[in-house]
Motif scaffolding. Structure first.
Motif, short mmCIF file in Angstrom:
data_model
loop_
_atom_site.label_atom_id
_atom_site.label_comp_id
_atom_site.label_asym_id
_atom_site.label_seq_id
_atom_site.Cartn_x
_atom_site.Cartn_y
_atom_site.Cartn_z
N PRO A 97 18.07 -2.63 0.87
CA PRO A 97 16.77 -1.94 0.84
C PRO A 97 15.78 -2.67 -0.06
O PRO A 97 16.18 -3.28 -1.06
CB PRO A 97 17.11 -0.56 0.28
N HIS A 98 14.51 -2.63 0.28
CA HIS A 98 13.49 -3.29 -0.53
C HIS A 98 12.96 -2.38 -1.62
O HIS A 98 12.35 -2.87 -2.58
CB HIS A 98 12.35 -3.77 0.37
N GLU A 99 13.18 -1.09 -1.51
CA GLU A 99 12.80 -0.15 -2.56
C GLU A 99 14.06 0.18 -3.35
O GLU A 99 15.02 0.73 -2.81
CB GLU A 99 12.18 1.11 -1.97
N LEU A 100 14.06 -0.16 -4.64
CA LEU A 100 15.27 -0.06 -5.45
C LEU A 100 15.00 0.81 -6.68
O LEU A 100 14.58 0.31 -7.73
CB LEU A 100 15.72 -1.46 -5.88
N ARG A 149 0.82 -1.23 0.00
CA ARG A 149 0.00 0.00 0.00
C ARG A 149 0.85 1.27 0.00
O ARG A 149 0.43 2.30 0.52
CB ARG A 149 -0.94 -0.03 1.21
N SER A 150 2.03 1.19 -0.57
CA SER A 150 2.85 2.39 -0.71
C SER A 150 2.22 3.32 -1.73
O SER A 150 1.32 2.94 -2.48
CB SER A 150 4.26 2.01 -1.16
N THR A 151 2.70 4.54 -1.77
CA THR A 151 2.18 5.51 -2.74
C THR A 151 2.39 5.00 -4.16
O THR A 151 1.49 5.09 -5.01
CB THR A 151 2.87 6.87 -2.56
N ARG A 152 3.57 4.45 -4.42
CA ARG A 152 3.86 3.94 -5.77
C ARG A 152 2.93 2.78 -6.11
O ARG A 152 2.40 2.70 -7.23
CB ARG A 152 5.31 3.50 -5.87
N ALA A 153 2.75 1.85 -5.18
CA ALA A 153 1.87 0.71 -5.43
C ALA A 153 0.45 1.17 -5.70
O ALA A 153 -0.23 0.66 -6.61
CB ALA A 153 1.92 -0.25 -4.25
N THR A 154 -0.03 2.13 -4.91
CA THR A 154 -1.40 2.63 -5.08
C THR A 154 -1.57 3.28 -6.45
O THR A 154 -2.58 3.07 -7.13
CB THR A 154 -1.73 3.64 -3.97
N HIS A 214 11.53 1.34 -11.32
CA HIS A 214 11.62 1.04 -9.89
C HIS A 214 11.35 -0.44 -9.66
O HIS A 214 10.51 -1.05 -10.34
CB HIS A 214 10.59 1.88 -9.11
N VAL A 215 12.08 -1.01 -8.69
CA VAL A 215 11.86 -2.40 -8.28
C VAL A 215 11.54 -2.40 -6.79
O VAL A 215 12.26 -1.78 -5.99
CB VAL A 215 13.11 -3.27 -8.53
N THR A 216 10.46 -3.07 -6.42
CA THR A 216 10.14 -3.27 -5.01
C THR A 216 10.25 -4.76 -4.71
O THR A 216 9.54 -5.57 -5.31
CB THR A 216 8.72 -2.78 -4.67
N TYR A 217 11.17 -5.10 -3.81
CA TYR A 217 11.37 -6.51 -3.45
C TYR A 217 10.55 -6.82 -2.20
O TYR A 217 10.64 -6.12 -1.18
CB TYR A 217 12.84 -6.80 -3.19
N HIS A 218 9.74 -7.89 -2.28
CA HIS A 218 8.94 -8.35 -1.14
C HIS A 218 9.48 -9.69 -0.68
O HIS A 218 9.42 -10.68 -1.42
CB HIS A 218 7.46 -8.51 -1.55
N SER A 219 10.05 -9.74 0.52
CA SER A 219 10.49 -11.02 1.06
C SER A 219 9.28 -11.82 1.48
O SER A 219 8.21 -11.27 1.76
CB SER A 219 11.43 -10.80 2.25
N GLY A 220 9.42 -13.14 1.52
CA GLY A 220 8.27 -13.97 1.86
C GLY A 220 8.60 -15.44 1.90
O GLY A 220 9.76 -15.85 2.04
N ASP A 221 7.58 -16.24 1.71
CA ASP A 221 7.68 -17.69 1.81
C ASP A 221 8.15 -18.27 0.48
O ASP A 221 8.44 -17.54 -0.48
CB ASP A 221 6.32 -18.27 2.20
N ARG A 250 8.91 -12.07 -4.04
CA ARG A 250 8.56 -11.55 -5.35
C ARG A 250 9.18 -10.16 -5.53
O ARG A 250 9.58 -9.51 -4.55
CB ARG A 250 7.05 -11.45 -5.52
N ALA A 251 9.26 -9.75 -6.77
CA ALA A 251 9.78 -8.42 -7.09
C ALA A 251 8.79 -7.74 -8.03
O ALA A 251 8.44 -8.30 -9.07
CB ALA A 251 11.15 -8.51 -7.73
N ALA A 252 8.33 -6.56 -7.66
CA ALA A 252 7.43 -5.79 -8.52
C ALA A 252 8.27 -4.86 -9.39
O ALA A 252 9.00 -4.01 -8.88
CB ALA A 252 6.45 -4.99 -7.67
N LEU A 253 8.17 -5.04 -10.70
CA LEU A 253 8.92 -4.24 -11.66
C LEU A 253 7.98 -3.19 -12.25
O LEU A 253 7.08 -3.52 -13.03
CB LEU A 253 9.49 -5.12 -12.77
N HIS A 254 8.18 -1.94 -11.85
CA HIS A 254 7.33 -0.84 -12.32
C HIS A 254 7.94 -0.30 -13.61
O HIS A 254 9.06 0.22 -13.62
CB HIS A 254 7.24 0.24 -11.26
N LEU A 255 7.18 -0.39 -14.70
CA LEU A 255 7.67 -0.11 -16.04
C LEU A 255 6.78 0.89 -16.75
O LEU A 255 5.63 1.10 -16.37
CB LEU A 255 7.71 -1.41 -16.86
N SER A 256 7.32 1.47 -17.81
CA SER A 256 6.48 2.27 -18.70
C SER A 256 6.91 2.00 -20.13
O SER A 256 8.09 1.77 -20.42
CB SER A 256 6.61 3.77 -18.39
N LEU A 257 5.91 2.01 -21.04
CA LEU A 257 6.20 1.83 -22.46
C LEU A 257 6.73 3.14 -23.03
O LEU A 257 6.80 4.15 -22.34
CB LEU A 257 4.93 1.39 -23.18
#
Length: 294
Positions: free
Chosen positions: A240-243, A131-136, A170-177, A198-205
């Motif tokens: 850091p998890h925000e890259l 629920r970060s600003t970027r994710a929202t 931007h890459v957001t890394y989420h540690s987990g199971d 998982r890693a969320a890769l925020h991209l633009s065309l």
């Protein structure tokens, strides 16, 4: 029936498969496999690959080389030049990887932007991305768009590529199971993708249209490497998890790799639709048409 076929049939038994790949010390087993697969000894390599072949349909005919120093080197193998032709149409996003298509369809308009991991097993993008600003902002842009689940099996080519010309911001890394991500587990573990590493890769065309790729790790696989981030993203990562990053890719350029097989989730905003034939169970190769601009 030969031993290889018998082993494969045993592995397909849902209850046995789920127990053997989930009801085990997943994190410890994953760390062990990460170490073991890198042992550079011909006896270890040959024995490991023989077991691997017994359970899978491993095909190295399109690999750049078929001689490997370790099991890990085979996992992350490169392909021969031209082995994956690209769909060159400007309005088409190609598959970023070799995969079997899983759940796919329309992203919900609800506040959580609901999608599905399997029939009857929904999950909200708010749980997947946080629920970060970027994710929202990303979720708001994706509501009503399209999503595709791409499952890589252990024998497949494990690198992933840009589905079109784009920029990684931007890459957001989420540690987990490290739950298994095969269809058997997806039908039993709710919100599985939201629990795994998982890693969320925020991209633009090139025209600024947002796109999201989420590589999801799994048991024996919990390590990802991105060309734009010079670290291994895994349970041992302590950075850091925000890259933040700024990396430009042409269509088909390599973006990263798994240390084994796993899953890539693709999310596109309204204005894109699944290409003909892209449906649950369809086998697709990197470079083939996945999504098309309307």
């Amino acid at each position: 029936m030969n031993i290889s076929r018998q082993l494969q049939r045993l592995a397909l038994n849902e209850d046995i498969n789920f127990l053997l790949t989930n009801r085990v010390p997943r994190a410890a087993l994953t760390r062990f496999m990460g170490w073991f697969s890198r042992i550079r000894h011909p006896w270890v390599r040959d024995a490991s690959m023989a077991v691997w072949r017994a359970f899978t349909d491993l095909d190295l005919s399109d690999a750049r080389t078929t001689s490997f120093a370790s099991l890990h080197d085979c996992f992350v193998r490169e392909l021969k030049p031209g082995a994956r032709p690209l769909d060159a149409r400007a309005d088409v996003l190609v598959s970023p990887c070799d995969a079997i298509v899983g759940a796919c369809g329309r992203i919900g308009d609800d506040p959580g932007a609901q999608v599905f991991q399997a029939k009857g097993f929904p999950y909200p993008l708010t749980d997947l991305l946080g629920r970060s600003t970027r994710a929202t902002e990303t979720i708001n842009a994706l509501r009503g768009g399209s999503y595709v689940t791409l499952r890589l099996t252990s024998s497949m080519y494990h690198r992933f590529h840009a589905p079109t010309g784009l920029t990684l911001h931007h890459v957001t890394y989420h540690s987990g199971d490290t739950w298994n991500v095969n269809p058997i587990a997806l039908k039993r573990i709710e919100r599985l993708f939201c629990k795994n590493e998982r890693a969320a890769l925020h991209l633009s065309l090139e025209d600024g249209t947002p796109l999201l790729l989420v590589p999801v790790a799994a048991i024996l696989v919990a390590s990802m490497r991105l060309r734009a981030v010079d670290v291994a993203l895994n349970a041992q990562y302590r950075g850091p998890h925000e890259l933040p990053c700024h990396a430009r890719y042409d269509k088909g350029s390599e973006m990263g790799r798994f240390e084994h097989g796993s899953t890539i989730l693709v999310f596109a905003p309204p204005g894109f639709a699944l290409c003909d034939g892209v449906e649950n169970g369809h086998r697709i190769r990197m470079g083939e048409a996945l999504l098309q601009r309307l």
